[in-house]
Design an enzyme around this catalytic site. Structure first.
Site, PDB file in Angstrom:
ATOM      1  N   ASN A  11       0.872  -1.283   0.031  1.00 13.39           N
ATOM      2  CA  ASN A  11      -0.048  -0.088   0.131  1.00 13.39           C
ATOM      3  C   ASN A  11       0.908   1.223  -0.019  1.00 13.39           C
ATOM      4  OD1 ASN A  11      -1.914   2.037   0.564  1.00 13.39           O
ATOM      5  ND2 ASN A  11      -2.181   1.334   2.615  1.00 13.39           N
ATOM      6  N   GLY A 175       2.625   1.701  10.841  1.00 18.40           N
ATOM      7  CA  GLY A 175       3.542   3.021  10.690  1.00 18.40           C
ATOM      8  C   GLY A 175       4.181   3.456  11.878  1.00 18.40           C
TER       9      GLY A 175
HETATM   10  C1  PEP Z   1      -0.690  -0.327   6.081  1.00 19.20           C
HETATM   11  O1  PEP Z   1      -0.714   0.962   5.527  1.00 19.20           O
HETATM   12  O2  PEP Z   1      -1.525  -0.897   5.746  1.00 19.20           O
HETATM   13  C2  PEP Z   1       0.529  -0.577   6.824  1.00 19.20           C
HETATM   14  C3  PEP Z   1       0.315  -1.762   7.394  1.00 19.20           C
HETATM   15  O3  PEP Z   1       1.571   0.144   6.847  1.00 19.20           O
HETATM   16  P1  PEP Z   1       2.686  -0.197   7.712  1.00 19.20           P
HETATM   17  O4  PEP Z   1       3.417  -1.190   6.969  1.00 19.20           O
HETATM   18  O5  PEP Z   1       4.098   1.128   7.410  1.00 19.20           O
HETATM   19  O6  PEP Z   1       2.764  -0.478   9.173  1.00 19.20           O
END
Ligand code: PEP
Length: 253
Positions: A11, A175
């Site tokens: 994503n 995140g």
């Molecule tokens: C996401 O945006 O779906 C996600 C899991 O982000 P991250 O891997 O940065 O935690």
């Protein structure tokens, strides 16, 4: 071992201009060309879907979108329809990401309408569910997940949901660098499968892919994938760099 085919999905959120997206996708296509027995998807921003589609066509990488609007067409300034996504050869659509629920008033009802539009247009929904830190601390994780699944999938039959993908993304792990432990993730995935089983039967529950999302990195993917109910990952930050993302795709090595 389940016979569910793993899916590693990236994503890209609100990152990358068209030229940056094309460059990243081009590198990724080469890096994952030999990956076998696994599906790979990237979800660039809307503006980059068409140019990235030209890059990934015929490769191991499929295209996904991060959202859509449920209406067919009309005076809905700023929105993107299912047919517009189909015209870019998009295959997957992420629905109900926690950032959309948190910042853009996405509700169980709008998630449900969007999933209906996705399925009607033969796209594959990736339904995101997950609890906040406060909900986990107050032991509401299972009730939150139960509600999000039931509301999101209200009105569907098991036949409608054959291609459905679920992404379990604990909000506190997105995140933040905090990953759910493999046991916490497995427990949530097993619970989600049991909710699907009660609503749609054993056959469908066994076949649906449930991805884990939340600070997935090359160094934690293998242990997550070793859990019986984890069928892949939805990756945010670590999907932006093609080398890093391809290490996640090649987690078996
Ligand atoms: C996401 O945006 O779906 C996600 C899991 O982000 P991250 O891997 O940065 O935690």
């Amino acid at each position: 071992m389940s016979n569910r085919r793993p899916l590693i999905a990236g994503n890209w959120k609100m990152f990358k201009t068209c030229s940056e997206a094309v460059e990243t996708a081009g590198q990724l296509v080469k890096l994952v060309a030999m990956a076998s027995d696994i599906d790979v998807m990237i979800a660039p921003p809307f503006t980059a879907l068409a140019p990235v589609s030209d890059i990934v066509r015929g490769s191991r990488v499929s295209l996904g979108a991060q959202n859509l609007f449920w209406e067919t067409e009309g005076a809905y300034t700023g929105e993107i329809s299912p047919a517009m996504l189909v015209s870019t050869e998009c295959k997957y659509v992420i629905i109900g990401h926690s950032e959309r629920r948190q910042y853009f008033d996405e509700t169980g009802e709008t998630v449900n309408k969007k999933i209906k539009a996705v399925i009607k247009n033969n796209l594959i929904p990736v339904l995101c569910v997950g609890e906040s830190e406060k909900e986990r601390e107050s032991k509401e994780t299972f009730s939150v997940l139960d509600k999000q699944i039931k509301k999101g999938l209200e009105g569907f039959s098991s036949d409608d949901l054959e291609t459905l993908v679920i992404a379990y993304e604990p909000v506190w792990a997105i995140g933040t660098g905090k990953t759910a432990s493999t046991d916490q993730a497995q427990e949530a995935h097993q619970f989600l499968r049991s909710v699907l089983e009660k609503s749609f039967g054993n056959m469908l529950a066994k076949s649906i892919r449930i991805l884990y999302g939340g600070s997935v990195k090359p160094n934690n993917i293998a242990e997550l994938m070793a859990m019986p109910d984890i069928d892949g990952a939805l990756v945010g930050g670590a999907s932006l760099d093609p080398e890093t993302f391809s290490k996640i795709v090649h987690f078996k090595k």
